[in-house]
Design a protein around this motif. Structure first.
Motif, PDB file in Angstrom:
ATOM      1  N   UNK A 171      28.323  -9.549 -11.239  1.00 20.20           N
ATOM      2  CA  UNK A 171      28.990  -9.173  -9.995  1.00 20.20           C
ATOM      3  C   UNK A 171      29.016  -7.658  -9.844  1.00 20.20           C
ATOM      4  N   UNK A 172      29.268  -6.961 -10.971  1.00 22.83           N
ATOM      5  CA  UNK A 172      29.290  -5.492 -10.921  1.00 22.83           C
ATOM      6  C   UNK A 172      27.910  -4.952 -10.578  1.00 22.83           C
ATOM      7  N   UNK A 173      26.897  -5.552 -11.230  1.00 20.46           N
ATOM      8  CA  UNK A 173      25.538  -5.098 -10.944  1.00 20.46           C
ATOM      9  C   UNK A 173      25.156  -5.377  -9.482  1.00 20.46           C
ATOM     10  N   UNK A 174      25.568  -6.582  -9.013  1.00 20.90           N
ATOM     11  CA  UNK A 174      25.281  -6.913  -7.613  1.00 20.90           C
ATOM     12  C   UNK A 174      25.985  -5.948  -6.666  1.00 20.90           C
ATOM     13  N   UNK A 175      27.275  -5.661  -7.014  1.00 19.32           N
ATOM     14  CA  UNK A 175      28.024  -4.720  -6.178  1.00 19.32           C
ATOM     15  C   UNK A 175      27.385  -3.342  -6.207  1.00 19.32           C
ATOM     16  N   UNK A 176      26.923  -2.967  -7.388  1.00 16.09           N
ATOM     17  CA  UNK A 176      26.275  -1.652  -7.512  1.00 16.09           C
ATOM     18  C   UNK A 176      24.986  -1.610  -6.712  1.00 16.09           C
ATOM     19  N   UNK A 177      24.229  -2.717  -6.794  1.00 11.56           N
ATOM     20  CA  UNK A 177      22.995  -2.754  -6.011  1.00 11.56           C
ATOM     21  C   UNK A 177      23.306  -2.691  -4.523  1.00 11.56           C
ATOM     22  N   UNK A 178      24.349  -3.420  -4.132  1.00 12.27           N
ATOM     23  CA  UNK A 178      24.736  -3.376  -2.724  1.00 12.27           C
ATOM     24  C   UNK A 178      25.162  -1.971  -2.315  1.00 12.27           C
ATOM     25  N   UNK A 179      25.940  -1.311  -3.209  1.00 13.17           N
ATOM     26  CA  UNK A 179      26.355   0.050  -2.907  1.00 13.17           C
ATOM     27  C   UNK A 179      25.160   0.982  -2.825  1.00 13.17           C
ATOM     28  N   UNK A 180      24.236   0.759  -3.764  1.00 13.15           N
ATOM     29  CA  UNK A 180      23.040   1.610  -3.748  1.00 13.15           C
ATOM     30  C   UNK A 180      22.215   1.363  -2.484  1.00 13.15           C
TER      31      UNK A 180
END
Length: 664
Positions: free
Chosen positions: A450-459
């Motif tokens: 979820x953190x990685x997905x959120x980070x990808x979304x933020x990126x």
């Protein structure tokens, strides 16, 4: 040691030996023939005298033998009388002591000379003197032996218990009894033993009667006695309802498990006969028919020439048995909860010994419950000894709840959380701790995803924002360049072709040149075309060249920027450096700055160091927190890119800002 008897025998033997020797000498005289010249009367007289002499010597020998027998009898009398282990007294009809032996004088603590002639009554305790007088009367009036127990007082005042045995005797045969012989036996020890036995029997009777447990006495399987508690237990109103009944009268024919009651009782009685005591639990029936569970303790008392006596104590355990059954049910329920829990569960006591270990924990650790119960936690997991983990467990035993992630209680791979809960008794005393071990590996994996997905979304959002910003800036730059710039340039050409004073024309041209330069500068700041055309390294070099050295002397160090990166990271790095230099120029009041931009090991490192006034002094001047001074835009970019920033600001000694961005 020579006794009077042995001395007397020796003297008699010597006398007899001497008599025999003399008889042998005289024998020859009798057999000698007298001189023929003597008259016949003389010879006859001599022979008669010799014969008479021999007769006298034989009589003398017989007298010596009789004396020896008397001496022997006297010695025996001394042995039997004076040295007897009991006291012998001879009393006249008034009770005056006429004779006594050595033991008798010892019993009364005086010498015989002082005792002879004194009334025996003076040595009798006053309480028993009347009974002693009656004893004397009975002895003189009867030919049978009479006895009496009383207390005698010695001459020194001490007392002892004595048994008197008296018999009347006559001085002369065929005469009436004139005095009595009394045997005195010291029975102090027997009397004390008797008193102790009586006290013991009294205590036993009190214990028997007042015991809170039901107590019965059995012999040959029949009840001999029972106390009040036994009557209450059996719901009996009278002892006769119990005493005399058979042992099985108050028990069902069979116990709940099908065992005959008499068989079970006989088995336990045999065990009691082997070991002296035995215990059992069995179901019994009151007289009213009500059933009750009792704990029976059977103690065996062996009696000489009689059947053994059984002391049986009954205790009503109906409530306790029900409580045990309920406790067992709760235990089974608790064990079921433990074994069906999705978490590993263990418990330990105040000494850190394992008291519970469920199946999930067995699977986690690879150790069975039987292997760990009773073992020390620090013995099973020595890596926890002496560190924060052991201290944490000690704190839990003091009442603190806690959660730890560094104590999975096994070596399995993954992520685990251990929850510690103190176990307290109803009185509030902490007896141990319960530990829940939860496998959170999947949860951590999902959180990471979820953190990685959120980070990808933020990126992706950042990339879209930055792309939009750059596109917008590019559009504005092109508009300025193609619109304002071209117009200004056309104005310049127009002014050059028109007539006018040279001074006016020069001023106009100068203004227009400045406008063109400003337009180009704005265009360059909005979208650095050099970054797109020549890359990050050349763009940063060009950026620092455009800063006047009198305003800020910048030392630039670049390394590894030739490596390819996504355009997003180059733009972000360029804007971050641009913002850092702007902050140093505007706020730090610095004269010199060092700028490091390095790309290595997949990370982009940016460090800016200046000799300015530092953030603390600036924060005091502006009233802002140090973290908000010109760094908001940088922090926003880093949050979107997943980067980190570290600020080291020292008042009056400048600042060091370190940034790290992971290039993906």
């Amino acid at each position: 040691m020579n006794t009077p008897h042995s001395q007397s025998a020796a003297s008699v033997h010597a006398a007899l030996q001497e008599l025999r020797e003399r008889a042998e000498k005289r024998k020859s005289l009798v057999t000698q023939s007298l001189s023929e010249g003597l008259p016949a009367d003389v010879q006859r007289l001599v022979q008669d005298l010799q014969v008479h002499q021999l007769e006298l010597e034989v009589q003398y020998e017989e007298l010596l033998l009789a004396q020896a027998e008397l001496e022997t009898m006297r010695a025996q009398y001394v042995d039997l009388y004076d040295f007897a282990p009991v006291g012998y007294f001879s009393l006249d009809p008034l009770g005056v002591i006429t004779q006594l032996n050595l033991k008798g004088s010892q019993q009364l603590s005086s010498v015989r000379q002082r005792l002879i002639g004194r009334r025996f009554t003076w040595f009798v305790d006053p309480e028993y003197r009347a009974a002693f007088q009656q004893f004397l009367v009975r002895v003189q009036a009867s030919e049978q032996r009479q006895t009496l127990e009383l207390i005698l007082r010695r001459e020194d005042g001490t007392v002892f218990y004595a048994l008197l045995e008296g018999l009347a005797v006559a001085r002369e045969p065929e005469a009436q009894p004139t005095h009595c012989r009394v045997v005195v036996i010291d029975i102090t020890r027997q009397h004390e033993a008797k008193k102790a036995l009586e006290a013991s029997e009294a205590r036993f009777r009190r214990l028997f009667e007042h015991s809170s447990d039901a107590v019965v006495l059995l012999q040959d399987n029949y009840y001999l006695d029972c106390n009040a508690a036994a009557m209450h237990l059996l719901a009996a109103l009278d002892r006769e309802e119990v005493v005399g009944h058979h042992i099985t009268d108050f028990f069902p024919e069979r116990q709940p498990d099908g065992t005959p009651s008499l068989q079970l009782i006989n088995t336990v009685v045999k065990e009691a006969m082997r070991q002296g005591s035995a215990k059992m639990e069995l179901l019994m029936q009151r007289i009213t028919g009500e059933e009750v569970w009792v704990e029976a303790v059977i103690t065996l008392f062996a009696l000489q020439n009689k059947a053994p006596l059984l002391h049986v104590a009954w205790r009503d355990v109906t409530a306790a048995r029900a409580a045990r059954a309920e406790l067992l049910r709760q235990k089974e329920f608790s064990e079921s909860l433990l074994d069906n829990s999705v978490d590993g569960i263990l418990a330990f006591d105040q000494e850190l010994r394992i008291t519970a270990w469920n199946r999930v924990q067995e699977a986690f650790s690879g150790r069975s419950e039987a292997q760990v119960l009773g073992q020390g936690v620090l013995e099973l997991f020595p890596e926890y000894a002496g560190g924060e983990q052991e201290e944490g467990m000690r704190q839990v035993l003091q009442g603190r709840r806690m959660m730890r992630q560094d104590m999975p209680f096994h070596s399995s791979q993954g992520y685990f959380e251990s929850y510690f809960v103190p176990l307290a008794s109803p009185e509030g005393r902490i007896s141990g701790a319960l530990v829940h071990i939860r496998d959170v590996t999947e949860r951590v994996r999902l959180a990471e995803e979820a953190t990685a997905l959120k980070l990808r979304q933020q990126q992706e959002v950042l990339a879209a924002i930055l792309t939009t910003q750059e596109e917008e800036r590019k559009r504005i730059a092109e508009a300025l360049h193609n619109g304002v710039g071209q117009l200004l340039y056309a104005a310049k050409l127009n002014l050059e072709n028109r007539s006018g004073t040279t001074q006016n024309r020069a001023a106009a041209l100068s203004l227009i040149d400045e406008g063109i330069k400003a337009t180009r500068s704005i265009s360059h700041e909005l979208t650095p075309g050099i970054l797109e055309d020549f890359g990050l390294k050349i763009a940063l070099e060009e950026l620092t060249k455009r800063i006047p050295k009198q305003q800020l002397h910048v030392h630039l160090h670049l390394d590894g920027l030739e490596q390819p990166r996504p355009r997003l990271y180059d733009v972000a790095a360029y804007r971050i450096v641009q913002e850092l230099l702007t902050n140093i120029i505007k706020h730090a009041q610095a004269h010199e700055a060092y700028l490091y931009v390095v790309h290595e090991d997949g990370n982009l490192h940016i460090t800016a160091e200046d000799d300015g006034i530092g953030f603390t002094q600036l924060a005091a001047d502006t009233g802002k927190q140090a973290k908000g001074i010109g760094l908001a835009g940088i922090r926003n970019r880093l949050d979107l890119l997943g980067g980190t920033i570290f600020v080291d600001s020292r008042p009056g000694k400048g600042s060091i800002i370190t940034i790290e961005i992971r290039v993906k």
